[in-house]
Design an enzyme around this catalytic site. Structure first.
Site, PDB file in Angstrom:
ATOM      1  N   ALA A  11       4.742   8.367  -2.615  1.00 26.84           N
ATOM      2  CA  ALA A  11       4.033   8.932  -1.099  1.00 26.84           C
ATOM      3  C   ALA A  11       5.235   8.282  -0.058  1.00 26.84           C
ATOM      4  O   ALA A  11       6.204   8.012  -0.342  1.00 26.84           O
ATOM      5  CB  ALA A  11       2.676   8.288  -1.136  1.00 26.84           C
ATOM      6  N   GLY A  14       7.042   4.889  -1.026  1.00 29.37           N
ATOM      7  CA  GLY A  14       7.855   5.090  -2.213  1.00 29.37           C
ATOM      8  C   GLY A  14       9.020   5.920  -1.883  1.00 29.37           C
ATOM      9  O   GLY A  14      10.156   5.875  -2.499  1.00 29.37           O
ATOM     10  N   SER A 128       8.139  -5.238   4.219  1.00 28.03           N
ATOM     11  CA  SER A 128       7.446  -4.923   5.770  1.00 28.03           C
ATOM     12  C   SER A 128       8.549  -4.040   6.658  1.00 28.03           C
ATOM     13  O   SER A 128       9.649  -3.980   6.307  1.00 28.03           O
ATOM     14  CB  SER A 128       7.272  -6.174   6.614  1.00 28.03           C
ATOM     15  OG  SER A 128       6.786  -5.946   8.000  1.00 28.03           O
ATOM     16  N   GLY A 129       7.748  -3.322   7.369  1.00 26.26           N
ATOM     17  CA  GLY A 129       8.667  -2.527   8.397  1.00 26.26           C
ATOM     18  C   GLY A 129       8.275  -0.847   8.375  1.00 26.26           C
ATOM     19  O   GLY A 129       8.644   0.069   9.118  1.00 26.26           O
ATOM     20  N   LYS A 182       4.409 -12.294   2.400  1.00 29.23           N
ATOM     21  CA  LYS A 182       4.162 -11.173   3.356  1.00 29.23           C
ATOM     22  C   LYS A 182       2.875 -11.133   4.002  1.00 29.23           C
ATOM     23  O   LYS A 182       2.446 -10.782   4.877  1.00 29.23           O
ATOM     24  CB  LYS A 182       4.189 -10.173   2.239  1.00 29.23           C
ATOM     25  CG  LYS A 182       3.878  -8.665   2.770  1.00 29.23           C
ATOM     26  CD  LYS A 182       4.712  -8.302   4.164  1.00 29.23           C
ATOM     27  CE  LYS A 182       4.432  -6.828   4.628  1.00 29.23           C
ATOM     28  NZ  LYS A 182       3.213  -6.074   4.585  1.00 29.23           N
ATOM     29  N   HIS A 185       2.911 -13.378   7.211  1.00 31.94           N
ATOM     30  CA  HIS A 185       3.594 -12.441   7.884  1.00 31.94           C
ATOM     31  C   HIS A 185       2.430 -11.540   8.792  1.00 31.94           C
ATOM     32  O   HIS A 185       2.778 -11.412   9.923  1.00 31.94           O
ATOM     33  CB  HIS A 185       4.957 -11.683   7.291  1.00 31.94           C
ATOM     34  CG  HIS A 185       5.467 -10.540   8.143  1.00 31.94           C
ATOM     35  ND1 HIS A 185       4.434  -9.481   8.289  1.00 31.94           N
ATOM     36  CD2 HIS A 185       6.535 -10.190   9.028  1.00 31.94           C
ATOM     37  CE1 HIS A 185       5.225  -8.625   9.212  1.00 31.94           C
ATOM     38  NE2 HIS A 185       6.415  -9.044   9.533  1.00 31.94           N
ATOM     39  N   ASN A 186       1.765 -10.944   7.895  1.00 32.93           N
ATOM     40  CA  ASN A 186       0.748  -9.971   8.667  1.00 32.93           C
ATOM     41  C   ASN A 186      -0.129 -10.594   9.340  1.00 32.93           C
ATOM     42  O   ASN A 186      -0.417 -10.274  10.676  1.00 32.93           O
ATOM     43  CB  ASN A 186       0.230  -9.147   7.578  1.00 32.93           C
ATOM     44  CG  ASN A 186       1.201  -8.034   6.978  1.00 32.93           C
ATOM     45  OD1 ASN A 186       2.479  -8.225   6.779  1.00 32.93           O
ATOM     46  ND2 ASN A 186       0.567  -6.968   6.444  1.00 32.93           N
ATOM     47  N   GLU A 189       1.470 -11.565  12.695  1.00 26.64           N
ATOM     48  CA  GLU A 189       1.740 -10.163  13.481  1.00 26.64           C
ATOM     49  C   GLU A 189       0.516  -9.960  14.002  1.00 26.64           C
ATOM     50  O   GLU A 189       0.306  -9.632  15.311  1.00 26.64           O
ATOM     51  CB  GLU A 189       1.967  -9.153  12.383  1.00 26.64           C
ATOM     52  CG  GLU A 189       1.872  -7.644  13.039  1.00 26.64           C
ATOM     53  CD  GLU A 189       1.859  -6.779  11.869  1.00 26.64           C
ATOM     54  OE1 GLU A 189       2.849  -6.861  10.753  1.00 26.64           O
ATOM     55  OE2 GLU A 189       1.157  -5.734  11.730  1.00 26.64           O
ATOM     56  N   ARG A 287     -10.598  -8.340  16.759  1.00 24.22           N
ATOM     57  CA  ARG A 287     -10.695  -6.962  16.097  1.00 24.22           C
ATOM     58  C   ARG A 287     -11.907  -6.744  15.633  1.00 24.22           C
ATOM     59  O   ARG A 287     -12.749  -5.635  16.026  1.00 24.22           O
ATOM     60  CB  ARG A 287      -9.616  -6.697  15.191  1.00 24.22           C
ATOM     61  CG  ARG A 287      -8.309  -6.649  15.577  1.00 24.22           C
ATOM     62  CD  ARG A 287      -7.241  -6.331  14.611  1.00 24.22           C
ATOM     63  NE  ARG A 287      -5.844  -6.490  14.796  1.00 24.22           N
ATOM     64  CZ  ARG A 287      -4.833  -5.895  14.223  1.00 24.22           C
ATOM     65  NH1 ARG A 287      -5.007  -5.062  13.024  1.00 24.22           N
ATOM     66  NH2 ARG A 287      -3.858  -6.099  14.337  1.00 24.22           N
TER      67      ARG A 287
HETATM   68  P1  NDP Z   1      -0.451   5.095  -0.358  1.00 24.27           P
HETATM   69  O1  NDP Z   1      -1.216   3.755  -0.515  1.00 24.27           O
HETATM   70  O2  NDP Z   1      -1.175   6.445   0.187  1.00 24.27           O
HETATM   71  O3  NDP Z   1      -0.642   5.549  -1.905  1.00 24.27           O
HETATM   72  C1  NDP Z   1      -0.485   6.932  -2.542  1.00 24.27           C
HETATM   73  C2  NDP Z   1       0.494   6.961  -3.884  1.00 24.27           C
HETATM   74  O4  NDP Z   1      -0.079   5.951  -5.003  1.00 24.27           O
HETATM   75  C3  NDP Z   1       0.800   8.224  -4.473  1.00 24.27           C
HETATM   76  O5  NDP Z   1       2.172   8.141  -5.018  1.00 24.27           O
HETATM   77  C4  NDP Z   1      -0.344   8.258  -5.394  1.00 24.27           C
HETATM   78  O6  NDP Z   1      -0.038   9.190  -6.496  1.00 24.27           O
HETATM   79  C5  NDP Z   1      -0.392   6.974  -6.062  1.00 24.27           C
HETATM   80  N1  NDP Z   1      -1.448   6.733  -6.836  1.00 24.27           N
HETATM   81  C6  NDP Z   1      -2.496   6.355  -6.365  1.00 24.27           C
HETATM   82  N2  NDP Z   1      -3.560   6.207  -7.190  1.00 24.27           N
HETATM   83  C7  NDP Z   1      -2.763   6.211  -8.407  1.00 24.27           C
HETATM   84  C8  NDP Z   1      -3.251   5.645  -9.795  1.00 24.27           C
HETATM   85  N3  NDP Z   1      -4.286   5.350 -10.109  1.00 24.27           N
HETATM   86  N4  NDP Z   1      -2.066   6.048 -10.599  1.00 24.27           N
HETATM   87  C9  NDP Z   1      -0.925   6.504 -10.402  1.00 24.27           C
HETATM   88  N5  NDP Z   1      -0.492   6.555  -8.820  1.00 24.27           N
HETATM   89  C10 NDP Z   1      -1.352   6.352  -8.228  1.00 24.27           C
HETATM   90  O7  NDP Z   1       1.231   5.265  -0.333  1.00 24.27           O
HETATM   91  P2  NDP Z   1       1.899   4.358   0.817  1.00 24.27           P
HETATM   92  O8  NDP Z   1       3.326   5.144   0.468  1.00 24.27           O
HETATM   93  O9  NDP Z   1       1.529   4.590   1.907  1.00 24.27           O
HETATM   94  O10 NDP Z   1       1.954   2.897   0.399  1.00 24.27           O
HETATM   95  C11 NDP Z   1       2.342   2.588  -0.926  1.00 24.27           C
HETATM   96  C12 NDP Z   1       2.230   1.002  -0.942  1.00 24.27           C
HETATM   97  O11 NDP Z   1       2.948   0.445  -0.047  1.00 24.27           O
HETATM   98  C13 NDP Z   1       0.878   0.819  -0.681  1.00 24.27           C
HETATM   99  O12 NDP Z   1       0.403  -0.559  -1.535  1.00 24.27           O
HETATM  100  C14 NDP Z   1       0.709   0.239   0.730  1.00 24.27           C
HETATM  101  O13 NDP Z   1      -0.194  -0.862   1.012  1.00 24.27           O
HETATM  102  C15 NDP Z   1       2.097  -0.527   0.682  1.00 24.27           C
HETATM  103  N6  NDP Z   1       2.667  -0.447   2.010  1.00 24.27           N
HETATM  104  C16 NDP Z   1       2.593   0.578   3.002  1.00 24.27           C
HETATM  105  C17 NDP Z   1       3.094   0.566   4.129  1.00 24.27           C
HETATM  106  C18 NDP Z   1       2.965   1.693   5.278  1.00 24.27           C
HETATM  107  O14 NDP Z   1       3.522   1.505   6.462  1.00 24.27           O
HETATM  108  N7  NDP Z   1       2.054   2.677   4.600  1.00 24.27           N
HETATM  109  C19 NDP Z   1       3.771  -0.638   4.643  1.00 24.27           C
HETATM  110  C20 NDP Z   1       4.113  -1.533   3.702  1.00 24.27           C
HETATM  111  C21 NDP Z   1       3.281  -1.499   2.259  1.00 24.27           C
HETATM  112  P3  NDP Z   1      -0.564  10.781  -6.185  1.00 24.27           P
HETATM  113  O15 NDP Z   1       0.632  11.568  -5.629  1.00 24.27           O
HETATM  114  O16 NDP Z   1      -0.324  11.345  -7.741  1.00 24.27           O
HETATM  115  O17 NDP Z   1      -1.830  10.616  -5.655  1.00 24.27           O
END
Ligand code: NDP
Length: 483
Positions: A11, A14, A128-129, A182, A185-186, A189, A287
């Site tokens: 997502a 990643g 973070s970021g 981390k 850190h939050n 923040e 909040r």
């Molecule tokens: P999300 O938290 O929205 O997660 C979506 C991803 O998780 C997709 O790849 C999804 O796969 C996968 N997923 C969900 N459930 C399952 C499961 N049961 N088995 C396998 N895969 C699964 O994505 P983000 O990219 O926003 O965040 C990823 C992580 O990074 C989270 O832990 C988040 O807290 C952390 N994070 C996020 C930040 C941000 O700014 N967004 C900042 C720092 C950390 P599928 O495509 O198949 O649904």
């Protein structure tokens, strides 16, 4: 060829992390539960570097050179456990599983112990970021074994933000140390944002300035010791005009602040450690209060100016002087909030057996993360050198103590005036109370101990000799030594 690193979960975070890795020379194996996401990433960015897309966890494991190293970037909680289970089946002893999600550090401690049973390294890495950081260079806080960091460290260093040529990554400590740091850190923040919010409220309601004027103030502050990403974006938000209404956007946004839990965890953990993080706690509670719509509406209707309550305005005669007083108060209260956050890290390290270098933490927060700021150079300097010589609190580091010497008068004035005007400044006020608590030669804790001894025989210590004592409150009120 095989991949030197893999990413599971493609997502926003990643996907960007995988691209960042590939752009910096890694060959990156890709896997996502829904294969379409992997295909989309390849279609849009497959030419940015070397990717090995896979559509099964077995193929993913096969694509990786040993020791296999995979970063999980999926939804925190149960999804993370599910992916760890899958990887555990296909990985072999010595391989490394990294969780880059926002996991709770206690979960990371549990997962590390479980992975170790299988001979795997499990690294909880705080990242973070946000979205942009993941792509352009985040601040990375990895825990886990020292051994795993030999493989992982150089890879993370290649993608981390850089400040003065140094990558914003360090091995924080073992097992859950990275996610703990981390989390704090939050929390910091949250406190920093709340303090900026209170400053804005004082200038806006108190001094009657417009959002555009206040944007200029923040832009000017950004050229002082307050120079930071959060101050910079504050000016940007305040300058924004709503296209639909023509009003400042900040006036159109509903005044209910959301949160996703890391601030709450920071406070819950601090409560367990008995470490006062009053600035962070007030920020989390502020909040919470903002979303209490029903009591807010009822109180707005009942406790009005017509009823004799102050209406949130200040009689500011010298605007420049007032702005400077608020800046000083912000600086002082911010220092206290950071001091409290670092105290929580120190207390957590002692409780969980981590050897955390506080100066290194301050340095990796200088870039990539949300609280990045020049200020962190001063914190790093304060904690540099022999930990035995570290200040008992950051406020006591010579540079910061002098800062407080200069700011405390304005800080008190701002809190006093805000209180009289009915402008809530919970973080400004609680930080000041904390600071005065540290300074007080005697605290009413003595009276509390007396009360505890009276109702619960909890005993007390004396100022004049060692031992534990109890007064026979329901007897002849004589004192006995009990320990
Ligand atoms: P999300 O938290 O929205 O997660 C979506 C991803 O998780 C997709 O790849 C999804 O796969 C996968 N997923 C969900 N459930 C399952 C499961 N049961 N088995 C396998 N895969 C699964 O994505 P983000 O990219 O926003 O965040 C990823 C992580 O990074 C989270 O832990 C988040 O807290 C952390 N994070 C996020 C930040 C941000 O700014 N967004 C900042 C720092 C950390 P599928 O495509 O198949 O649904």
């Amino acid at each position: 060829g095989r991949a030197n690193i893999g990413v599971v979960g493609l997502a926003t975070m990643g996907g960007n992390l995988a691209r960042n890795l590939a752009r910096h020379g890694s060959a990156v194996a890709l896997f996502n539960r829904s294969p379409q996401r992997t295909r989309d990433l390849m279609a849009a960015h497959g030419d940015e570097g070397t990717f090995i897309p896979t559509e099964s966890i077995t193929d993913f494991a096969r694509a990786l050179a040993r020791p296999r190293t995979a970063i999980i970037m999926v939804k925190a909680g149960e999804p993370t456990d599910e992916v760890i289970r899958q990887l555990t089946e296909v990985f072999e002893p010595g391989d490394i599983i990294v969780d880059g999600g926002n996991a709770r550090f206690t979960d990371t401690i549990r997962r590390e112990a479980a992975a170790r049973e299988h001979g795997l390294h499990f690294v909880g890495a705080g990242i973070s970021g946000g979205e942009e950081g993941a792509l352009e260079g985040p601040s990375i806080m990895p825990g886990g074994s020292v051994e795993s960091y030999e493989t992982l460290g150089p890879i993370l260093a290649s993608i981390a933000a850089r400040v003065d040529g140094e990558p914003c990554v360090t091995h924080v400590g073992t097992d859950g140390a990275g996610h703990f740091v981390k989390m704090v850190h939050n929390g910091i923040e949250y406190a920093d944002m709340q303090l900026i919010g209170e400053s804005y409220d004082l200038l806006r309601r108190g001094a009657g300035m417009t959002p555009a004027e206040i944007a200029d103030v923040f832009a000017a502050w950004n050229r002082t010791e307050l120079d930071s990403y959060l101050i910079e974006i504050t000016a940007e938000v305040l300058r924004q005009v709503d296209a639909e209404t023509g009003l400042p956007l900040v006036d159109v946004i509903a005044d209910r602040a959301g949160m996703k839990g890391t601030g709450t965890w920071t406070v819950q953990t601090a409560l367990d450690l008995a470490t006062p993080v009053t600035g962070i706690a007030e920020a989390v509670f502020a909040r919470g209060l903002s979303t209490q719509t029903a009591p807010r509406e009822a109180a707005q209707a009942r406790f009005t100016e017509a009823q004799g309550y102050p209406g949130g305005t200040l009689a500011v005669t010298d605007r420049a002087a007032f702005v400077e007083a608020v800046r000083q108060a912000l600086l002082a209260a911010k220092l206290v909030a950071y001091a409290q956050g670092f105290d929580e890290i120190r207390a957590g390290a002692a409780r969980f057996g981590w050897d955390i270098d506080l100066a290194a933490i301050a340095r990796i927060w200088r870039g990539g993360c949300i609280i990045r700021a020049g200020f962190l150079n001063l914190i790093a300097a304060a904690y540099d050198g022999d930990p035995a010589d570290a200040p008992a609190s950051l406020v006591l580091a010579p540079h910061f103590a002098r800062l407080l010497d200069a700011a405390q008068g304005a800080w008190r004035q701002v809190v006093a005036h805000a209180t009289l005007a009915g402008i809530p400044v919970p973080a400004f006020a609680s930080s000041l109370a904390y600071f005065d608590g540290l300074r007080s030669p005697r605290l009413p804790a003595a009276l509390v101990q007396g009360q505890r001894d009276l109702f619960g025989a909890h005993t007390y210590e004396r100022t004049d000799r060692p031992g534990a004592y109890h007064t026979l409150w329901s007897g002849d009120r004589s004192e006995i030594r009990v320990g």
